[in-house]
Enzyme design. Structure first.
Site, PDB file in Angstrom:
ATOM      1  N   GLU A 112       0.830  -1.219   0.000  1.00 27.29           N
ATOM      2  CA  GLU A 112       0.000   0.000   0.000  1.00 27.29           C
ATOM      3  C   GLU A 112       0.861   1.265   0.000  1.00 27.29           C
ATOM      4  OE1 GLU A 112      -2.140  -1.680   3.370  1.00 27.29           O
ATOM      5  OE2 GLU A 112      -4.020  -1.321   2.301  1.00 27.29           O
ATOM      6  N   GLU A 132      -3.719  -9.700   3.628  1.00 28.10           N
ATOM      7  CA  GLU A 132      -4.542  -9.448   4.822  1.00 28.10           C
ATOM      8  C   GLU A 132      -5.632 -10.481   5.064  1.00 28.10           C
ATOM      9  OE1 GLU A 132      -3.402  -7.131   2.808  1.00 28.10           O
ATOM     10  OE2 GLU A 132      -2.744  -5.390   3.978  1.00 28.10           O
TER      11      GLU A 132
HETATM   12  N1  COA Z   1       4.541  -7.507  11.330  1.00 31.83           N
HETATM   13  C1  COA Z   1       5.320  -7.818  12.380  1.00 31.83           C
HETATM   14  N2  COA Z   1       6.450  -8.522  12.274  1.00 31.83           N
HETATM   15  C2  COA Z   1       6.786  -8.960  11.066  1.00 31.83           C
HETATM   16  C3  COA Z   1       6.020  -8.695   9.932  1.00 31.83           C
HETATM   17  C4  COA Z   1       4.847  -7.941  10.101  1.00 31.83           C
HETATM   18  N3  COA Z   1       4.051  -7.601   9.064  1.00 31.83           N
HETATM   19  N4  COA Z   1       6.603  -9.273   8.854  1.00 31.83           N
HETATM   20  C5  COA Z   1       7.719  -9.869   9.323  1.00 31.83           C
HETATM   21  N5  COA Z   1       7.836  -9.684  10.651  1.00 31.83           N
HETATM   22  C6  COA Z   1       8.888 -10.172  11.535  1.00 31.83           C
HETATM   23  C7  COA Z   1       8.765 -11.655  11.849  1.00 31.83           C
HETATM   24  O1  COA Z   1       7.822 -11.865  12.887  1.00 31.83           O
HETATM   25  C8  COA Z   1      10.170 -11.983  12.248  1.00 31.83           C
HETATM   26  O2  COA Z   1      10.379 -11.507  13.540  1.00 31.83           O
HETATM   27  P1  COA Z   1      11.177 -12.458  14.621  1.00 31.83           P
HETATM   28  O3  COA Z   1      12.550 -12.680  14.012  1.00 31.83           O
HETATM   29  O4  COA Z   1      11.213 -11.639  15.875  1.00 31.83           O
HETATM   30  O5  COA Z   1      10.403 -13.727  14.710  1.00 31.83           O
HETATM   31  C9  COA Z   1      11.001 -11.110  11.326  1.00 31.83           C
HETATM   32  O6  COA Z   1      10.138 -10.059  10.893  1.00 31.83           O
HETATM   33  C10 COA Z   1      11.505 -11.828  10.102  1.00 31.83           C
HETATM   34  O7  COA Z   1      10.404 -12.415   9.441  1.00 31.83           O
HETATM   35  P2  COA Z   1      10.282 -13.967   9.096  1.00 31.83           P
HETATM   36  O8  COA Z   1       8.833 -14.298   8.995  1.00 31.83           O
HETATM   37  O9  COA Z   1      11.087 -14.776  10.041  1.00 31.83           O
HETATM   38  O10 COA Z   1      10.968 -13.998   7.648  1.00 31.83           O
HETATM   39  P3  COA Z   1      10.684 -15.069   6.497  1.00 31.83           P
HETATM   40  O11 COA Z   1      11.760 -14.826   5.482  1.00 31.83           O
HETATM   41  O12 COA Z   1      10.542 -16.432   7.040  1.00 31.83           O
HETATM   42  O13 COA Z   1       9.272 -14.648   5.870  1.00 31.83           O
HETATM   43  C11 COA Z   1       7.630 -13.080   5.049  1.00 31.83           C
HETATM   44  C12 COA Z   1       9.134 -13.395   5.224  1.00 31.83           C
HETATM   45  C13 COA Z   1       7.527 -11.671   4.521  1.00 31.83           C
HETATM   46  C14 COA Z   1       7.020 -14.074   4.072  1.00 31.83           C
HETATM   47  C15 COA Z   1       6.913 -13.211   6.406  1.00 31.83           C
HETATM   48  O14 COA Z   1       7.638 -12.445   7.375  1.00 31.83           O
HETATM   49  C16 COA Z   1       5.499 -12.713   6.414  1.00 31.83           C
HETATM   50  O15 COA Z   1       4.610 -13.389   5.896  1.00 31.83           O
HETATM   51  N6  COA Z   1       5.260 -11.532   7.033  1.00 31.83           N
HETATM   52  C17 COA Z   1       3.920 -10.997   7.198  1.00 31.83           C
HETATM   53  C18 COA Z   1       3.395 -10.424   5.922  1.00 31.83           C
HETATM   54  C19 COA Z   1       1.992  -9.910   6.121  1.00 31.83           C
HETATM   55  O16 COA Z   1       1.056 -10.638   6.385  1.00 31.83           O
HETATM   56  N7  COA Z   1       1.829  -8.591   5.983  1.00 31.83           N
HETATM   57  C20 COA Z   1       0.563  -7.940   6.082  1.00 31.83           C
HETATM   58  C21 COA Z   1       0.353  -7.421   7.450  1.00 31.83           C
HETATM   59  S1  COA Z   1      -1.215  -6.604   7.591  1.00 31.83           S
END
Ligand code: COA
Length: 258
Positions: A112, A132
């Site tokens: 966004e 989402e």
């Molecule tokens: N909010 C809060 N924390 C987030 C985040 C978010 N939107 N996206 C990533 N993080 C954090 C993870 O919790 C993790 O924190 P930790 O190390 O303390 O556990 C850190 O960032 C690294 O992310 P991680 O998930 O371990 O990396 P990955 O390479 O395995 O996966 C993504 C990457 C982007 C696929 C995955 O982080 C993800 O799906 N994030 C959420 C995306 C999302 O739903 N966004 C919309 C939110 S409304």
């Protein structure tokens, strides 16, 4: 620690979302800083173009901070959405061009944020998505409104309802981004584009942004009137004399924004 780094050079303001350990997720502190940075840049005469990117190699912004979202109730969630929308609205309404240099995941609020920028260029490893619905919510910082306006309703609903990620190459094909470059070249490509934009007439850029953004909210006939009015105003500027004079004299224009 600052979550939003600002570096100015050659009339370009480089904004880096700086929370790499959380993939630059947008918590309220980040949003607040981002809003203040854009408020300052709007009136900064030393800055003509803004480039937004994410710290680290992995993410532009991986979304709103889910740990903050989880505790919201109905009333506060609505306020939160309005808050995020207001910040991105300010970015979209910037009277100077804003380029998103998308260097990795641009998910949820990150997608966004990119949508609120005026031009999006991406590295080959970038991935876009509005996941989402997989969290039981919908995009709340403008995604349901800006994405269909940009790529059309069908493709937008595919992304919004599936929650799946779209690789950079597909984002390019669907018009979600306008350029894709190898990751190592993203900064240079963003700088080159920013410099090209900076070489154009600043009043013309401002008017072009207004014509497109405000015009899209009007019936076409009214938008055409608005375009003609802005075209008329530009004819009164020194910049127009300079731009056309430079062309006819076969030299580079030196615009003053007057
Ligand atoms: N909010 C809060 N924390 C987030 C985040 C978010 N939107 N996206 C990533 N993080 C954090 C993870 O919790 C993790 O924190 P930790 O190390 O303390 O556990 C850190 O960032 C690294 O992310 P991680 O998930 O371990 O990396 P990955 O390479 O395995 O996966 C993504 C990457 C982007 C696929 C995955 O982080 C993800 O799906 N994030 C959420 C995306 C999302 O739903 N966004 C919309 C939110 S409304």
């Amino acid at each position: 620690m600052s979550f939003v780094l600002v570096e100015k050079s050659d009339r370009i303001a480089w904004i880096t979302l700086n929370r790499p350990e959380k993939l630059n997720a947008l918590n309220n502190d980040v949003l607040k800083e981002l809003e203040q940075v854009f408020a300052d840049l709007e009136h900064d005469a030393e800055v003509g173009v803004v480039v937004v990117t994410g710290a680290g190699e992995k993410a532009f912004v991986a979304g709103a901070d889910i740990s903050e979202l989880k505790s919201l109730d109905s009333a506060s969630a609505r306020v939160q959405a309005l808050r995020g929308q207001a910040v991105f609205q300010r970015i979209e309404a910037m009277p100077k061009p804003v380029i998103a240099a998308v260097n990795g995941f641009a998910l949820g609020g990150g997608c966004e944020l990119a949508l609120a920028c005026h031009i999006r260029i991406a590295s080959e490893n970038a991935r876009f998505g509005l996941p989402e619905v997989s969290l039981g919510i919908i995009p709340g910082y403008g995604g349901t409104q800006r994405l269909p306006r940009l790529v059309g309703k069908g493709v937008a609903l595919d992304m919004i309802l599936s929650g799946e990620m779209t690789p950079a190459a597909d984002a390019l094909r669907m018009g979600l981004v306008s350029r894709v470059v190898p990751q190592a070249e993203l900064k240079a490509a963003a700088e080159k584009l920013a410099k090209t934009v900076l070489s154009r007439g600043p009043l013309a850029l401002r008017s072009a942004l207004a014509a497109v953004h405000e015009g899209l909210e009007m019936p076409q006939e009214q938008g055409l009137q608005y375009e003609a009015a802005l075209f008329g105003l530009l004819a009164a500027t020194q910049d127009m004399q300079e731009g056309m004079g430079a062309f006819l004299e076969k030299r580079t224009a030196q615009f003053k924004g007057l």
